[in-house]
Each structure stands twice: as C-alpha cells, then as structure tokens.
Design a protein around this motif. Structure first.
Motif, short mmCIF file in Angstrom:
data_model
loop_
_atom_site.label_atom_id
_atom_site.label_comp_id
_atom_site.label_asym_id
_atom_site.label_seq_id
_atom_site.Cartn_x
_atom_site.Cartn_y
_atom_site.Cartn_z
N GLN A 117 -34.21 -14.17 85.70
CA GLN A 117 -35.00 -13.38 84.61
C GLN A 117 -36.13 -12.72 84.87
O GLN A 117 -36.86 -11.76 84.55
CB GLN A 117 -35.30 -14.34 83.32
CG GLN A 117 -35.60 -13.71 82.28
CD GLN A 117 -34.56 -12.64 81.40
OE1 GLN A 117 -33.50 -13.03 81.42
NE2 GLN A 117 -35.25 -11.90 80.50
N GLU A 120 -36.22 -8.75 84.63
CA GLU A 120 -36.48 -8.39 83.11
C GLU A 120 -37.84 -9.00 82.55
O GLU A 120 -38.48 -8.04 81.98
CB GLU A 120 -35.26 -9.27 82.37
CG GLU A 120 -33.99 -8.71 82.55
CD GLU A 120 -33.41 -9.08 83.79
OE1 GLU A 120 -34.04 -9.88 84.86
OE2 GLU A 120 -32.11 -8.96 83.81
N ASP A 121 -38.52 -9.95 83.07
CA ASP A 121 -39.77 -10.14 82.67
C ASP A 121 -40.82 -9.19 83.19
O ASP A 121 -41.65 -8.97 82.42
CB ASP A 121 -40.01 -11.64 82.77
CG ASP A 121 -39.48 -12.75 82.29
OD1 ASP A 121 -38.69 -12.42 81.08
OD2 ASP A 121 -39.36 -13.95 82.55
N GLY A 133 -41.00 -13.03 77.80
CA GLY A 133 -39.67 -12.88 77.75
C GLY A 133 -39.22 -11.55 77.30
O GLY A 133 -40.15 -10.97 76.44
N ALA A 134 -38.11 -11.13 77.51
CA ALA A 134 -37.71 -9.63 77.00
C ALA A 134 -37.17 -9.71 75.90
O ALA A 134 -36.57 -10.62 75.34
CB ALA A 134 -36.34 -9.09 78.07
N ALA A 147 -33.40 -7.53 74.45
CA ALA A 147 -33.45 -8.04 75.51
C ALA A 147 -32.08 -7.42 76.27
O ALA A 147 -32.35 -7.27 77.51
CB ALA A 147 -33.12 -9.55 75.32
N ALA A 151 -31.96 -5.64 79.78
CA ALA A 151 -31.23 -6.26 80.78
C ALA A 151 -30.42 -4.86 81.47
O ALA A 151 -30.23 -4.90 82.91
CB ALA A 151 -30.09 -7.29 80.12
#
Length: 192
Positions: A117, A120-121, A133-134, A147, A151
C-alpha cells in the motif's frame, strides 16, 4: 546537452498535464495539483537516471540538469504569476524541499520490498493531501478520493515506472520512450 534536457523536461510536463488527472483522478487543477503531478513524473525519470544498472556519469549529470531546468521553470512561472522578487527565493526553497521529499517518498514507495500500500499512501498524501490511508473521507477541506481511484492511479504510476525502467538511459535522454496512457476512471462524482 541543454536542448535535450529541455526537450525531456517538456515531455515530462506534457505527460503530467493530461486532463484525465484532473477530470478522472480528481487531482486538484490548481497550482499545487499541477506542481505535484510534475514532481511525480519527474521523480520516475530522475530516479531511473540515478539508479539504473546502465547509469553513467552522463546520466547523473543529465538528471541534475533536468532538476535545474525544473527549478528554473518554477522560478519563471512564479515571476509570471506576479510573485515579487523578494518572495521568489523563499518559494523556490519551499518547492525545492517539496521536490526532494517527493523524490525520496516515491523512490521508497516503488522499491522492491516496499509495503503493498506504500505507493497508494504516498499518492494520497501528496496529490490529495490525505493524511492516512487512501480514500479517507476528510472534512478538513482536502479532497476525499475513493481508494479504487487512487489504486488505479498507482497502477498507472507503476506502468510508467516499468516503461522508464525498461528503457536504456540514452533513450530516456533522447525521450525515445512511449509512456502508457493513463486509464480513464469510470465517471463518478468525487467531492473536491
């Protein structure tokens, strides 16, 4: 070397300025949003020119010149926007610090063995100003982006990295590479 550096920088800016990043991925179409998209694409190129197995002194010099051209462009842009001479230096210093931070963050997130992750973060934090957090729904005025959109953007970034990493450095320095087109996320209403 300088004409080639300018040509590569212009190509990077062109890749970063595609409308889909704003309309499909909800990256704010603001000075900061456009700046961060340029830094993202620059980081992929500069990281490759500094770390590839075929990197030589010419590549390292090219990467340095590329960064200098970017800073010169940012200086020129600030002046065109009417930022006073006394403030330009302070703004460029902040932009330079942002650049070095982004370069490190993207490089680390894309290394082998990085957390799944991680990219993405980093994208959520830098492009959308989301803290953790996405896809976090944020009420502090930052963009809340799902998210799955982040992604999808991360997949694009990985595809671009693969294209750049697969090219010889002389092809990068002559911009004889084809970057993949960003995907078009499904139409959705994203709060910005």
């Amino acid at each position: 070397m300088l004409p080639a550096v300018h040509m590569v920088y212009t190509s990077i800016v062109r890749a970063a300025r595609q409308e889909v990043f704003h309309s499909g991925f909800a990256v704010p179409d603001t000075l900061d949003g456009r700046f961060d998209l340029i830094l993202l694409h620059m980081a992929l190129v500069v990281d490759r020119l500094r770390k590839g197995v075929d990197v030589g002194d010419d590549d390292l010099l090219f990467a340095r010149r590329l960064q200098e051209v970017m800073i010169e462009d940012m200086d020129r842009s600030l002046r065109e926007m009417g930022v006073g001479d006394l403030s330009v230096g302070k703004q460029i210093k902040k932009m330079g610090a942002a650049w070095l931070g982004r370069l490190d963050a993207y490089s680390t997130a894309l290394e082998r063995g990085a957390a799944p992750q991680a990219l993405e973060d980093v994208l959520a934090r830098n492009l959308y100003r989301q803290e953790e957090g996405a896809g976090v729904d944020d009420t502090d005025g930052r963009t809340a982006v799902p998210a799955d959109v982040i992604a999808l953007l991360a997949g694009y970034v990985r595809d671009v990295k693969q294209a750049i990493d697969g090219a010889a450095t002389q092809d990068i320095r002559a911009w004889r590479i084809a970057l993949p087109a960003p995907p078009r996320p499904a139409e959705r209403k994203i709060r910005t």
